[in-house]
Motif scaffolding. Structure first.
Motif, PDB file in Angstrom:
ATOM      1  N   LYS B  27      54.622  32.042  34.896  1.00 26.94           N
ATOM      2  CA  LYS B  27      54.029  32.586  36.129  1.00 26.94           C
ATOM      3  C   LYS B  27      54.071  34.098  36.109  1.00 26.94           C
ATOM      4  O   LYS B  27      54.944  34.699  35.489  1.00 26.94           O
ATOM      5  CB  LYS B  27      54.804  32.072  37.347  1.00 26.94           C
ATOM      6  N   ASN B  28      53.131  34.701  36.790  1.00 26.28           N
ATOM      7  CA  ASN B  28      53.100  36.150  36.864  1.00 26.28           C
ATOM      8  C   ASN B  28      54.307  36.690  37.627  1.00 26.28           C
ATOM      9  O   ASN B  28      54.512  36.346  38.783  1.00 26.28           O
ATOM     10  CB  ASN B  28      51.813  36.585  37.568  1.00 26.28           C
ATOM     11  N   HIS B  31      54.144  41.841  40.940  1.00 32.09           N
ATOM     12  CA  HIS B  31      53.255  41.898  42.095  1.00 32.09           C
ATOM     13  C   HIS B  31      53.124  43.290  42.674  1.00 32.09           C
ATOM     14  O   HIS B  31      52.353  43.511  43.597  1.00 32.09           O
ATOM     15  CB  HIS B  31      53.726  40.913  43.171  1.00 32.09           C
ATOM     16  N   ASP B  80      54.127  40.692  30.270  1.00 34.09           N
ATOM     17  CA  ASP B  80      54.075  40.478  31.717  1.00 34.09           C
ATOM     18  C   ASP B  80      52.981  41.284  32.405  1.00 34.09           C
ATOM     19  O   ASP B  80      52.480  40.880  33.454  1.00 34.09           O
ATOM     20  CB  ASP B  80      55.425  40.853  32.343  1.00 34.09           C
ATOM     21  N   ALA B  81      52.651  42.444  31.856  1.00 33.15           N
ATOM     22  CA  ALA B  81      51.665  43.299  32.522  1.00 33.15           C
ATOM     23  C   ALA B  81      51.100  44.284  31.520  1.00 33.15           C
ATOM     24  O   ALA B  81      51.631  44.446  30.419  1.00 33.15           O
ATOM     25  CB  ALA B  81      52.326  44.052  33.673  1.00 33.15           C
ATOM     26  N   VAL B  99      43.196  37.044  34.212  1.00 34.09           N
ATOM     27  CA  VAL B  99      43.922  38.262  34.580  1.00 34.09           C
ATOM     28  C   VAL B  99      43.285  38.920  35.795  1.00 34.09           C
ATOM     29  O   VAL B  99      42.111  38.696  36.104  1.00 34.09           O
ATOM     30  CB  VAL B  99      43.951  39.272  33.407  1.00 34.09           C
ATOM     31  N   VAL B 258      47.718  42.111  35.581  1.00 38.75           N
ATOM     32  CA  VAL B 258      48.690  41.011  35.514  1.00 38.75           C
ATOM     33  C   VAL B 258      47.957  39.685  35.354  1.00 38.75           C
ATOM     34  O   VAL B 258      46.723  39.638  35.488  1.00 38.75           O
ATOM     35  CB  VAL B 258      49.568  40.948  36.787  1.00 38.75           C
ATOM     36  N   ARG B 259      48.723  38.622  35.080  1.00 38.51           N
ATOM     37  CA  ARG B 259      48.129  37.285  35.037  1.00 38.51           C
ATOM     38  C   ARG B 259      47.847  36.801  36.436  1.00 38.51           C
ATOM     39  O   ARG B 259      48.612  37.062  37.353  1.00 38.51           O
ATOM     40  CB  ARG B 259      49.109  36.300  34.383  1.00 38.51           C
ATOM     41  N   ASP B 261      47.889  34.118  39.302  1.00 36.44           N
ATOM     42  CA  ASP B 261      48.783  32.974  39.566  1.00 36.44           C
ATOM     43  C   ASP B 261      47.998  31.683  39.633  1.00 36.44           C
ATOM     44  O   ASP B 261      46.856  31.667  40.015  1.00 36.44           O
ATOM     45  CB  ASP B 261      49.534  33.185  40.885  1.00 36.44           C
TER      46      ASP B 261
END
Lengths: 229, 261, 241
Positions: B27-28, B31, B80-81, B99, B258-259, B261
């Motif tokens: 999971k991302n 945030h 992660d980012a 993304v 980011v990915r 969610d």
């Protein structure tokens, strides 16, 4: 900019030399374990291949080995590395160093296999016959008679393969591994000077290769001593 | 023939099987910009995103050769980012539905053309040309062609009979950076390319593009392998010590990818 | 002890053995002679399945070898020694290791027992001080004597000799033949492919003459040389004697 100033900027400032030492460590770790995997894999493949060639047994394993050799020797190692990183381990959380070790190990195995197969085939067929005539089975003959002799003849070639591999790992940076080459690239990207980091990286590779070659030479000389057949 | 097909099939099968065996992308975890602390951040080597990521506390920075590799790694959950220029980021988001961008961004950055430190003559020529192109609306038109509603409809075309008497002007770039420069078939296209074509048309040069790694552009300009470096390159104090920059031709900022969610 | 029935062997479609039926008794010393290409080496190598016959039967001590599984063939080979033209000593091992490798690997003896046996065999072949030398340091004749010792270490019931003196310099032939004669006198069953007519006459209990993949004629040594029947044998003897 003077030489010393440039040296200071590229290596001393912000402890940039650590990019090289850390990179060297990574390069050595990848090379070492890839060589291990390559040797194990290469020996297995070589034994299967030469068994098939000599006895026509193990057809299916031999086919698989031939497929492996064709694919691995027919594609560039960078492509293999990227495939293993982005395709095979697409969504598997796995350390990149491990990916590199696997990729370079599998790659090296193909070259080791051909070297060792050459060594096995170069051992006189009479050795196999002598072993079998004493009642040893194929595996026993292979392990205690053929392989020790083959190993002796191919050891220098194997050591050279390890040296080649050391240099080939320089493409590990493609999957963002901070190996020695990438370490130089990082310094270059921060100081914008090409000369210092590239020459430093080259010198480090060269030093390692020279040391390893010396060791190979020593080994070779020890092996050939008292060994006239 | 048959055998090579079998080989290929076997290879595909095994990769698919292996690829399928771990289908749990994490999971991302990011945030906000503050969330970046201690995470694994992907960047392209030598970019301002790289420099910025280096300053994030406890973060592990993975330096890819191309942003597209970083985006791939992000969508597969390997990192992660990504810290990346906003315009380019949007291009990637359009093409990759796994993304997205954080709404929160970093401070503005200015893109300019890099030249050898002592080449003030070229600098004033280029600044002159940029001013002309800005005043007559050509720059606006080129920009619109890449990021407005009617993108792609108003490509810049050199006027007929353009003067090329001053010879070649070599532009070092890194064609991995849409919409500024990227590959379309075998051609390198993008905002920077069109802008430089217009600049050359204005000045009487013939543009020659050299594609290279981003971190090689400044050394190439310094060593005279290229006359200019144009690659969505932000002006930073570090770079200003090594190359001469033209006037700013566009303003952007870094963002965090980011990915989803 | 060894029975062969209608043994045939082809190499890539070329017949080398065209049907051999033969019986070898325990204690016999069978010498096989014949022109090169007659198939005598192939015949010998079929006896311990170094070569797989194309058809026919080979019986050893009540077992049909061609029907055995690989593992059982290995057991049979332990009981049939073989001595090669080119010695085939293991160059990476000492003489002692050359002799003890097989009995130890096959768990027939402990290393100590095998070492003791090797010592005794080395004395028997007249090379007691060579145990820790490597084959490379030996002369051809010495190598072949070690090869015989290696075969003897397995306590074989029969030894197959494949032209044991053909690769030797002339001055070394004598020492190897003397050792073989000594073995024969000790009662060892032997099958010998050779060109040494003197040895055949002196040691053989029976001589086979092979030509064109068949046993063309056989006899006791005295009659073999004095009363050859076929023209082929007469021609052959006139060339070699």
């Amino acid at each position: 900019m003077s030489f010393t100033e440039s040296f200071r900027q590229n290596f001393i400032e912000d402890d940039r030399w650590q990019y090289l030492t850390e990179g060297l460590k990574t390069t050595l770790v990848i090379t070492f374990f890839a060589v291990l995997i390559g040797m194990v894999l290469g020996f297995i493949v070589a034994v299967i291949r030469s068994t098939y060639l000599r006895t026509k047994k193990l057809l299916i394993p031999d086919l698989i080995c031939r497929l492996y050799l064709t694919v691995i020797r027919g594609t560039p190692v960078v492509v293999q590395l990227l495939i293993i990183y982005f395709v095979i381990f697409a969504s598997v959380p796995i350390s990149k160093t491990l990916v590199a070790v696997i990729a370079f190990g599998i790659n090296s195995g193909a070259y080791v296999a051909e070297i060792v197969r050459g060594g096995i085939m170069a051992v006189d067929i009479g050795q196999l016959e002598a072993g079998r005539s004493l009642g040893l089975n194929y595996r026993q003959t292979m392990v205690s008679i053929i392989l020790p002799q083959a190993l002796k003849t191919v050891l220098p070639a194997l050591a050279n393969e390890a040296i080649v591999l050391l240099k080939e790992t320089s493409v590990a940076g493609y999957i963002a591994i901070a190996d020695l080459t990438k370490g130089g690239d990082i310094i270059r990207s921060q100081t914008f000077s090409a000369f210092m980091p590239l020459i430093a990286v080259a010198l480090i590779y060269l030093t390692m290769v020279i040391i390893l070659s010396r060791l190979v030479n020593l080994l070779e000389r020890r092996l050939t001593r008292n060994d006239k057949r | 023939m048959k055998r090579s097909f079998m080989c290929f099939a076997a290879l595909c099968m095994s990769s698919v099987i292996l690829a399928g065996c771990g289908n749990s992308t994490p999971k991302n975890p990011v945030h906000s910009i503050d969330d970046l602390n201690g995470k694994t951040i992907g960047v392209q080597l030598g970019t301002t995103g790289d420099a910025l990521a280096e300053d994030v506390e406890n973060a592990k920075v993975e330096k890819y050769n191309k942003y597209s590799d970083a985006v791939q790694a992000l969508s597969q959950g390997k990192i992660d980012a990504i810290i990346i220029d906003s315009d380019t980021a949007e291009e990637f988001v359009k093409k990759n539905n796994k993304v997205e961008l954080l709404s929160e961004g970093f401070a503005d950055e200015e893109y300019a053309i890099a030249m050898k430190l002592d080449n003030t003559a070229l600098q004033s020529e280029i600044n002159e040309a940029l001013r002309t192109l800005n005043d007559n609306g050509t720059l606006r038109q080129i920009k619109d062609n890449y990021d407005s509603e009617d993108a792609g409809t108003k490509a810049y075309i050199s006027p007929e009979g353009t003067d090329r008497s001053k010879g070649k002007l070599v532009m070092a770039t890194n064609a991995e950076f849409p919409p500024y420069e990227f590959k379309k078939g075998t051609d390198i296209v993008g905002f920077d390319v069109d802008m430089m074509t217009a600049v050359c048309d204005e000045l009487g040069y013939e543009l020659q593009i050299e594609d290279m790694a981003f971190d090689s552009i400044i050394p190439a300009v310094q060593s005279g392998k290229a006359d200019v470096g144009v690659a969505g390159m932000s002006v930073t104090p570090d770079r200003e010590k090594n190359v001469l920059f033209s006037d700013t031709y566009t303003t952007t900022h870094l963002v965090v990818m980011v990915r989803k969610d | 002890m060894i029975s062969v029935k209608d043994l045939k062997k082809e190499f890539h479609g070329t017949p080398v053995l065209r049907g051999i039926t033969e019986h070898i008794e325990k204690g016999e010393k069978v010498v096989i002679i014949g022109p090169s290409g007659s198939g005598k080496s192939t015949f010998l190598r079929c006896l311990n399945l170094m070569e797989r016959p194309t058809s026919g039967e080979i019986w050893f001590d009540g077992q049909e070898l061609t029907k055995l599984r690989d593992r059982d063939i290995n057991h049979v080979r332990q009981r049939m020694g073989m001595v090669f033209q080119h010695f085939n000593l293991f160059p990476h091992l000492t003489i002692r290791k050359n002799i003890t490798l097989a009995p130890v690997k096959l768990r027939l003896m402990s290393q100590e027992e095998a070492d003791k046996k090797a010592e005794e065999l080395l004395r028997r072949v007249g090379l007691p001080d060579k145990a820790e030398d490597y084959p490379a340091s030996l002369s051809g004749g010495q190598k072949q004597r070690i090869a015989i010792a290696r075969a003897l270490a397995m306590n074989p019931e029969v030894i197959l000799f494949d032209e044991p003196t053909s690769a030797l310099d002339p001055e070394m032939v004598g020492e190897v033949l003397a050792l073989m004669k000594q073995l024969a006198d000790d009662g060892m069953t032997m099958v010998v492919v050779t060109h040494e007519m003197g040895f055949a006459r002196e040691v053989a209990s029976r001589i086979l003459f092979m030509a064109d993949g068949v046993v063309m004629e056989q006899n006791t040594p005295d009659k073999f040389f004095t009363q050859p029947e076929s023209q082929r044998l007469k021609d052959f003897l006139s060339k070699v004697l």
